[in-house]
Write a protein that holds these residues in place. Structure first.
Motif, PDB file in Angstrom:
ATOM      1  N   CYS A  34       7.015  24.261  -2.086  1.00  0.00           N
ATOM      2  CA  CYS A  34       6.172  25.235  -1.676  1.00  0.00           C
ATOM      3  C   CYS A  34       6.996  26.351  -0.849  1.00  0.00           C
ATOM      4  O   CYS A  34       7.518  25.889   0.100  1.00  0.00           O
ATOM      5  CB  CYS A  34       5.033  24.718  -0.795  1.00  0.00           C
ATOM      6  SG  CYS A  34       4.017  25.998   0.069  1.00  0.00           S
ATOM      7  N   CYS A  85       5.436  26.428   2.927  1.00  0.00           N
ATOM      8  CA  CYS A  85       5.695  25.595   4.221  1.00  0.00           C
ATOM      9  C   CYS A  85       6.726  24.815   3.874  1.00  0.00           C
ATOM     10  O   CYS A  85       7.021  23.944   4.688  1.00  0.00           O
ATOM     11  CB  CYS A  85       4.156  24.815   4.545  1.00  0.00           C
ATOM     12  SG  CYS A  85       3.765  23.754   2.945  1.00  0.00           S
ATOM     13  N   CYS A  88      -0.301  24.430  -3.011  1.00  0.00           N
ATOM     14  CA  CYS A  88       0.252  23.523  -2.062  1.00  0.00           C
ATOM     15  C   CYS A  88      -0.965  22.721  -1.271  1.00  0.00           C
ATOM     16  O   CYS A  88      -1.949  23.328  -0.907  1.00  0.00           O
ATOM     17  CB  CYS A  88       0.977  24.183  -0.971  1.00  0.00           C
ATOM     18  SG  CYS A  88       1.813  23.269   0.098  1.00  0.00           S
ATOM     19  N   CYS A  98      -0.224  23.768   2.603  1.00  0.00           N
ATOM     20  CA  CYS A  98      -0.902  25.341   3.221  1.00  0.00           C
ATOM     21  C   CYS A  98      -1.619  25.967   2.190  1.00  0.00           C
ATOM     22  O   CYS A  98      -2.159  27.117   2.668  1.00  0.00           O
ATOM     23  CB  CYS A  98       0.303  25.783   3.435  1.00  0.00           C
ATOM     24  SG  CYS A  98       1.380  26.598   2.212  1.00  0.00           S
TER      25      CYS A  98
HETATM   26 ZN    ZN Z   1       2.859  24.784   1.370  1.00  0.00          ZN
END
Ligand code: ZN
Ligand code: AP5
Length: 217
Positions: A130, A133, A150, A153
């Motif tokens: 991702c 994050c 994700c 996040c």
């Molecule tokens: Zn993420």
């Protein structure tokens, strides 16, 4: 506490380090991540590291040790660290010993993630992370609940690494066997080595690791 995760590319060091971060309140310290950030920021160290990383070789000890030393000195690392991808050479291992003796810390455990080389190509080739994050995923082994989004996040920008291709994985495995695998004996000699079978599923490996960390840290 100071924990070291040893293992070839794709062994699951990053995946497991992030899980330990969440469950034990430790800080993941990945020299690969720090170097990729330096490359993206275009620093002198990043410029020198870029082509070496793309070819699957090891970045110079000098650069890596300097980057690690700076990060280890930041206040959040005082609560304990999981070293992911460092040390990778005998010189780095000795530099780490010297750094820790300055701060009065010691290595609680150096944990070797034991895997078959053959399986590592599939793990590395299917990996993506991702962009928001840094959470890691895999095309087959670890998919987000909602495709492309994700779990952690909610971000939707997924990235693949420039060095995650079959040719580079072979060089990275060779570098591991030549320069990093000898550290297993180094830490055995210091009485801190632990081995774990890392061929199982992510959660099974995490369970085994958590037991080791509970007794060692
Ligand atoms: Zn993420
Ligand atoms: P670095 O970023 O450290 O890469 P690496 O060692 O090649 O390790 P990886 O990140 O590829 O693998 P990992 O073990 O973290 O596996 P992951 O959890 O992602 O280094 C990159 C480059 O930077 C080096 O080549 C070098 O040039 C340079 N560098 C870095 N540190 C250096 C140093 N100290 N000295 C010199 N140079 C340095 O898992 C892989 C995939 O498999 C993921 O998709 C994951 O979801 C999946 N997966 C994980 N566990 C399992 C499981 N049990 N079963 C199935 N799938 C799994």
């Amino acid at each position: 506490a100071v924990l070291i995760l040893l293992g070839p590319p794709g062994a699951g060091k990053g995946t497991q380090a992030r899980m330990l971060e969440d469950s034990f309140g430790l800080v993941q310290l990945s020299t690969g991540d720090l170097l990729r950030a330096a490359v993206a920021a275009g620093t002198e160290a990043g410029k020198a590291a870029k082509s070496v990383m793309e070819s699957g070789g090891l970045v110079s000890d000098e650069i890596v040790i300097a980057i690690l030393r700076d990060r280890l000195g930041e206040p959040d690392c005082a609560k304990g660290v999981i070293l992911d991808g460092f040390p990778r050479t005998a010189v780095q291992a000795e530099a780490l010993d010297a750094l820790l003796s300055e701060t009065g810390q010691k290595i609680n455990a150096a944990i070797s993630l034991e895997v078959d080389d053959d399986a590592m190509v599939t793990r590395v080739a299917g990996r993506y992370t991702c962009g928001g994050c840094g959470e890691g995923y895999h095309d087959t082994f670890k998919q987000p609940k909602v495709a492309g989004t994700c779990d952690k996040c909610g971000g939707t920008e997924m990235k693949r690494r420039a060095d995650d291709n079959a040719e580079t994985v072979a060089s990275r495995l060779a570098a591991y066997h030549e320069q990093t695998a000898p550290l297993i004996a180094y830490y055995d000699g210091k009485g801190v080595l632990q081995k774990i079978d890392a061929m199982g599923q992510i959660d099974a490996v995490a369970e085994g690791l958590a037991k080791i960390v509970k007794t060692a840290a």
